[in-house]
Write a protein that holds these residues in place. Structure first.
Motif: not given
Length: 72
Positions: A20-21, A40-47
């Motif tokens: 989703g990113g 999804a990558c913009g707010c993911c803690p694993m980004a």
């Protein structure tokens, strides 16, 4: 060099999109690639891990002139 980086990003974009990113190329200057993680990558803690272990590693392998990758 910017074209090489964009081509390399196309190769890894599918992996990010599965979750989703996505990643957008912002700039390339003096070996430093600036990207924007979106979706999804913009707010993911694993980004940050995705950026360093995924995007940066893949870009350095495909384009040896890349020194580092930074997110904005």
């Amino acid at each position: 060099m910017k074209e090489k980086v964009e081509k390399a990003l196309e190769n890894i974009r599918g992996f990010l999109q599965q979750d989703g990113g996505d990643v957008e190329l912002v700039d390339v200057k003096d070996g430093v690639v600036t990207v924007k993680l979106t979706g999804a990558c913009g707010c993911c803690p694993m980004a940050s891990m995705t950026l360093k272990n995924g995007v940066e590693r893949a870009l350095k392998e495909a384009v040896p002139e890349v020194v580092r990758v930074e997110a904005v």
